[in-house]
Design a protein around this motif. Structure first.
Motif, PDB file in Angstrom:
ATOM      1  N   VAL A   1      44.322  16.557  15.855  1.00 21.87           N
ATOM      2  CA  VAL A   1      42.997  16.235  16.391  1.00 21.87           C
ATOM      3  C   VAL A   1      42.942  16.531  17.892  1.00 21.87           C
ATOM      4  N   ALA A   2      44.030  16.217  18.601  1.00 21.88           N
ATOM      5  CA  ALA A   2      44.088  16.490  20.040  1.00 21.88           C
ATOM      6  C   ALA A   2      43.963  17.988  20.311  1.00 21.88           C
ATOM      7  N   VAL A   3      44.621  18.805  19.490  1.00 25.01           N
ATOM      8  CA  VAL A   3      44.520  20.262  19.658  1.00 25.01           C
ATOM      9  C   VAL A   3      43.085  20.729  19.424  1.00 25.01           C
ATOM     10  N   MET A   4      42.439  20.182  18.403  1.00 26.81           N
ATOM     11  CA  MET A   4      41.047  20.552  18.120  1.00 26.81           C
ATOM     12  C   MET A   4      40.145  20.171  19.292  1.00 26.81           C
ATOM     13  N   ARG A   5      40.421  19.006  19.874  1.00 23.95           N
ATOM     14  CA  ARG A   5      39.615  18.578  21.031  1.00 23.95           C
ATOM     15  C   ARG A   5      39.841  19.506  22.223  1.00 23.95           C
ATOM     16  N   LEU A   6      41.064  19.945  22.403  1.00 27.34           N
ATOM     17  CA  LEU A   6      41.358  20.878  23.494  1.00 27.34           C
ATOM     18  C   LEU A   6      40.658  22.211  23.275  1.00 27.34           C
TER      19      LEU A   6
ATOM     20  N   GLU B   1      38.142  23.776  25.933  1.00 25.43           N
ATOM     21  CA  GLU B   1      38.340  25.099  26.521  1.00 25.43           C
ATOM     22  C   GLU B   1      37.021  25.860  26.598  1.00 25.43           C
ATOM     23  N   ASP B   2      36.147  25.627  25.620  1.00 25.96           N
ATOM     24  CA  ASP B   2      34.850  26.299  25.627  1.00 25.96           C
ATOM     25  C   ASP B   2      33.889  25.658  26.634  1.00 25.96           C
ATOM     26  N   GLU B   3      34.185  24.402  26.995  1.00 27.51           N
ATOM     27  CA  GLU B   3      33.271  23.664  27.861  1.00 27.51           C
ATOM     28  C   GLU B   3      33.603  23.802  29.345  1.00 27.51           C
TER      29      GLU B   3
ATOM     30  N   VAL C   1      44.159  23.811  30.238  1.00 27.05           N
ATOM     31  CA  VAL C   1      43.882  23.478  28.837  1.00 27.05           C
ATOM     32  C   VAL C   1      44.838  24.238  27.917  1.00 27.05           C
ATOM     33  N   GLN C   2      45.053  25.522  28.198  1.00 27.79           N
ATOM     34  CA  GLN C   2      45.941  26.343  27.388  1.00 27.79           C
ATOM     35  C   GLN C   2      47.369  25.817  27.428  1.00 27.79           C
TER      36      GLN C   2
END
Length: 269
Positions: free
Chosen positions: A84-89, A93-95, A105-106
């Motif tokens: 879930v943390a990866v999905m949030r990152l 990254e898009d924001e 972020v990467q």
């Protein structure tokens, strides 16, 4: 007169025979008594060995059950939270704007990806079903790769001989012995290099875990009082004994430690 002499001779012969029989009986009784004592001692030792083996077996089953629960917790809960943390990152990254923020972020995502891989590896090595599915060597390789990824300790696996199956129970116990030896080397010895040797011979199996850590005096550790004594060394030896094998521990200050477990092949199948 002749009758009297004959009577005396008969008495002497009879007395001698009686004495010899009594002596023979006494000697036989003593031999029988000592033999029964030896048999009784062997029976008590066998009963004690069986009791210790059953007790250790129960402890191992309890440990495997506990480790399985921990493995499931890591895989199902911790792993999912990290995903879930990866999905949030990914969303973050898009924001965010700016090259520096994007790089941060990467980098954070790469760290979490590494943690996820480590958690999965740890869950597998804790689960004794991994040994059942893949065998001892692949499970041991997975454990060493997990340690290697941390980056603080180098690991090396050497295999000699033609590998053969030791049975699920024996291989699970051996994996736990290897894990405890490796953990001791990293935690207490501050080792930077771990070498594991697995030797398959036609009539025996040998597992050796060596490190280049601080080392210690084995006799001093064994002589420690109960309030300062650990159970690590005795656990290794008791587990090897469960498999009808032996565990030799060699160490010297500033010369590293070597744990060697040897099993007769026929006793583990």
């Amino acid at each position: 007169m002749t009758d009297t002499n004959n009577y005396d001779i008969v008495l002497v012969v009879t007395g001698t025979v009686v004495v010899l029989l009594m002596a023979l009986f006494s000697v036989s009784f003593i031999f029988y008594y000592h033999r029964r004592q030896r048999e009784s001692t062997r029976e008590k030792q066998a009963m004690q060995a069986d009791f210790e083996r059953e007790l250790l077996q129960t402890q191992l089953e309890t440990q495997n059950h506990t480790l399985l629960q921990v493995a499931e917790e890591l895989h199902d809960n911790v792993g999912q939270l990290l995903t879930v943390a990866v999905m949030r990152l990914n969303q973050l990254e898009d924001e965010v704007e700016g090259e520096t923020a994007q790089q941060s972020v990467q980098q954070t995502r790469e760290v979490i990806d590494t943690i996820i891989a480590d958690v999965r590896s740890l869950a597998k090595t804790l689960d004794h079903n991994t040994v059942r599915r893949f065998g001892f060597l692949p499970s041991l390789t997975l454990e060493l790769e997990r340690i290697q990824r941390v980056g603080r300790v180098q690991t090396q696996l050497q295999t000699t001989g033609e590998p053969f199956s030791l049975g699920e129970q024996a291989e699970t116990v051996l994996l736990r012995i290897a894990q405890e030896s490796l953990n001791n080397a990293m935690k207490h010895a501050h080792a930077s290099m771990l070498i594991v040797l697995v030797d398959y011979q036609p009539d025996s199996f040998t597992l050796t875990v060596s490190d280049n850590g601080d080392g210690f005096r084995v006799d001093e550790v064994n002589a420690r009082l109960i309030d300062r004594a650990g159970s690590g060394l005795s656990n290794l030896q008791r587990r090897a004994k469960l498999l009808h094998g032996a565990c030799a521990i060699e160490s010297r200050p500033d010369a590293g430690t070597r744990v060697c477990v040897t099993l007769p092949r026929n006793s583990v199948n």
